[in-house]
Design a protein around this motif. Structure first.
Motif, PDB file in Angstrom:
ATOM      1  N   LEU A  23       0.827  -1.203   0.000  1.00 35.63           N
ATOM      2  CA  LEU A  23       0.000   0.000   0.000  1.00 35.63           C
ATOM      3  C   LEU A  23       0.868   1.263   0.000  1.00 35.63           C
ATOM      4  CD1 LEU A  23      -3.250   0.355   2.024  1.00 35.63           C
ATOM      5  CD2 LEU A  23      -1.629   2.219   2.019  1.00 35.63           C
ATOM      6  N   PHE A  26       2.007   1.765  -3.507  1.00 36.12           N
ATOM      7  CA  PHE A  26       0.878   2.276  -4.295  1.00 36.12           C
ATOM      8  C   PHE A  26       0.753   3.788  -4.104  1.00 36.12           C
ATOM      9  CE2 PHE A  26      -3.536   3.538  -4.711  1.00 36.12           C
ATOM     10  CZ  PHE A  26      -4.006   2.837  -5.814  1.00 36.12           C
ATOM     11  N   GLN A  90      -6.182   5.760   2.023  1.00 31.83           N
ATOM     12  CA  GLN A  90      -5.926   4.390   1.569  1.00 31.83           C
ATOM     13  C   GLN A  90      -6.450   3.458   2.656  1.00 31.83           C
ATOM     14  OE1 GLN A  90      -4.843   4.166  -1.384  1.00 31.83           O
ATOM     15  NE2 GLN A  90      -3.255   5.637  -1.830  1.00 31.83           N
ATOM     16  N   GLU A  92      -7.043  -0.232   4.290  1.00 34.12           N
ATOM     17  CA  GLU A  92      -6.889  -1.652   4.589  1.00 34.12           C
ATOM     18  C   GLU A  92      -7.213  -1.804   6.065  1.00 34.12           C
ATOM     19  OE1 GLU A  92      -6.346  -4.403   3.095  1.00 34.12           O
ATOM     20  OE2 GLU A  92      -5.070  -4.179   1.330  1.00 34.12           O
ATOM     21  N   HIS A 120      -8.718  -1.072  -0.714  1.00 43.40           N
ATOM     22  CA  HIS A 120      -7.785  -2.058  -1.258  1.00 43.40           C
ATOM     23  C   HIS A 120      -8.258  -3.485  -0.999  1.00 43.40           C
ATOM     24  CE1 HIS A 120      -4.362   0.609  -2.401  1.00 43.40           C
ATOM     25  NE2 HIS A 120      -5.048   1.443  -1.642  1.00 43.40           N
ATOM     26  N   THR A 121      -9.148  -3.668  -0.056  1.00 42.27           N
ATOM     27  CA  THR A 121      -9.744  -4.975   0.220  1.00 42.27           C
ATOM     28  C   THR A 121     -11.254  -4.806   0.300  1.00 42.27           C
ATOM     29  OG1 THR A 121      -7.813  -5.822   1.421  1.00 42.27           O
ATOM     30  CG2 THR A 121      -9.922  -6.878   1.877  1.00 42.27           C
ATOM     31  N   THR A 146     -12.809   1.493  -5.922  1.00 35.47           N
ATOM     32  CA  THR A 146     -12.332   0.115  -5.972  1.00 35.47           C
ATOM     33  C   THR A 146     -11.514  -0.051  -7.242  1.00 35.47           C
ATOM     34  OG1 THR A 146     -12.950  -2.233  -6.075  1.00 35.47           O
ATOM     35  CG2 THR A 146     -14.470  -0.668  -7.082  1.00 35.47           C
ATOM     36  N   HIS A 171      -5.637  -0.630 -10.863  1.00 35.72           N
ATOM     37  CA  HIS A 171      -4.407  -0.543 -10.079  1.00 35.72           C
ATOM     38  C   HIS A 171      -3.305  -0.078 -11.020  1.00 35.72           C
ATOM     39  CE1 HIS A 171      -0.912  -1.574  -7.693  1.00 35.72           C
ATOM     40  NE2 HIS A 171      -1.654  -2.024  -6.707  1.00 35.72           N
ATOM     41  N   GLY A 297      -1.661  -6.272  -6.573  1.00 36.39           N
ATOM     42  CA  GLY A 297      -0.727  -5.383  -7.242  1.00 36.39           C
ATOM     43  C   GLY A 297       0.256  -6.153  -8.113  1.00 36.39           C
TER      44      GLY A 297
END
Length: 393
Positions: A23, A26, A90, A92, A120-121, A146, A171, A297
């Protein structure tokens, strides 16, 4: 409201390099691209720390101790009185404090500047607490993002997020100039070998053992095949149980007599090394065990560089490898992986066709392109910024 004559100030919230975290990478990749867009200032990041300290760079404007609840309140207050026009959260569950990371809501609910949240999830069967957190973040945000089209439905039906609040962006994949596959193979001494690879943090959920077992049958027909497993053990896994998983894998390699055909590279790869590992590969493998994985990713990188991908059918892989861009093997099934690997190695024309199809999608996933879409969203959010109670900021 930010004047159109001024550059826009965007900040990110999440983990930050040099912390070894996908992350964090990213965020840094997106910030690097946003910085290149003329109407944006150099972005900042607020780094969420675990129980370690890191030597952060100048882009880190503040820090939050993951389990220190007062830090979330303090950071929201500081952002409200700063020149930041927009916050990008971000998300998670594991990086924020409290049950399922609920402390992030303390910040979001106190924030008076607009924010977007990137999920991210996206679990298909979240706990009530997980569902509440994501639903509340989406309610407070300008947009909930998403990276998988098939998760838009989950966000709406499972989490109750209004469809107009949801956006989907790929992504991003960094563009790195590198040598060709033939040149890289020559440089690394693999000229006469068929290279299969996996990169990323090692952890039991990656299913590497099934790919190793598949290599026994692959090598019987293609003794030149080499499976390279790039990456360190996941820091959290290593802290909790040490190198148990890596040791299990190395013992499996020895037991199957694959010492010449499976190679571990135990290091955290630089961005250039990641891209080189992909470009020199003939096949990229993601034999993950979790069917609900919303995004990978590493798989995005594989597609970005036009590699043939063989994967288990987790949600992201099913979507990204559709239309002949890759092959899907069964979960927990080395025989299925072996059959797909042999199909590619035995049919170079199939490999060439798949690479062409994959690269067609991958070229749209480079950060230089994806960041432009985010920039449009950022401008839209700032231009229409209102606080959550409906009064203009």
């Amino acid at each position: 409201m930010t004047s159109s004559l001024n550059k826009l100030h965007v900040a990110f919230l999440g983990t930050s390099l040099p912390r070894e975290c996908g992350l964090a990478t990213f965020s840094q990749d997106m910030m690097d691209e946003i910085e290149q867009i003329p109407d944006f200032h150099t972005p900042f990041i607020i780094a969420v720390n675990n129980n370690k300290s890191y030597a952060y760079g100048s882009q880190v404007m503040g820090q939050i101790g993951q389990h220190n609840r007062s830090d979330y309140h303090k950071t929201a207050t500081e952002l409200n009185h700063s020149t930041i026009d927009l916050l990008v959260i971000q998300h998670e569950f594991g990086i924020y404090g409290g049950e399922s990371g609920e402390y992030v809501l303390d910040l979001a609910e106190k924030l008076k500047i607009p924010f977007i949240v990137i999920f991210h999830t996206v679990l298909s069967k979240p706990s009530p607490k997980q569902c509440m957190i994501m639903k509340r973040l989406a309610e407070l945000s300008f947009k909930a993002v998403t990276m998988v089209q098939n998760k838009v439905q989950d966000l709406h039906e499972v989490y109750g997020i209004a469809r107009e609040k949801i956006a989907m962006y790929h992504h991003g994949v960094p563009m790195v100039d590198t040598e060709s596959r033939i040149e890289l193979k020559a440089r690394y001494g693999y000229t006469d070998r068929q290279i299969l690879s996996t990169f990323g943090f090692l952890s039991p959920g990656k299913g590497i053992e099934y790919a190793i077992e598949a290599m026994r049958g692959v090598v019987a027909k293609h003794p030149e095949a080499l499976y390279i497993i790039w990456g360190k053990t996941h820091p959290v896994v290593k802290q909790e149980v040490g190198e148990v998983y890596r040791q299990k894998l190395t013992e499996l390699v020895a037991m199957l007599g694959l010492g010449r055909n499976v190679l571990f590279v135990d290091k955290h790869l630089t961005q250039e090394e990641v891209v080189q590992s992909l470009v020199l590969s003939d096949i990229y493998l993601t034999p993950y065990l979790g069917k609900d994985q919303a995004v990978s990713g590493t798989l995005a990188y594989g597609i970005g560089y036009g590699r043939v991908v063989i994967s288990t059918p987790y949600r992201y892989a099913v979507e990204m490898l559709a239309d002949g861009r890759g092959l899907l093997a069964d979960f927990h099934d080395s025989t299925s992986l072996e059959a797909h690997i042999l199909n590619i190695l035995d049919h170079p024309e199939l490999k060439a066709e798949m690479e062409k199809k994959t690269l067609a999608l991958g070229s749209t996933m480079m950060w230089s392109e994806v960041a432009k879409s985010y920039a449009v969203l950022f401008r839209e959010t700032i231009a229409g910024s209102y606080d959550l109670k409906g009064s203009a900021v």
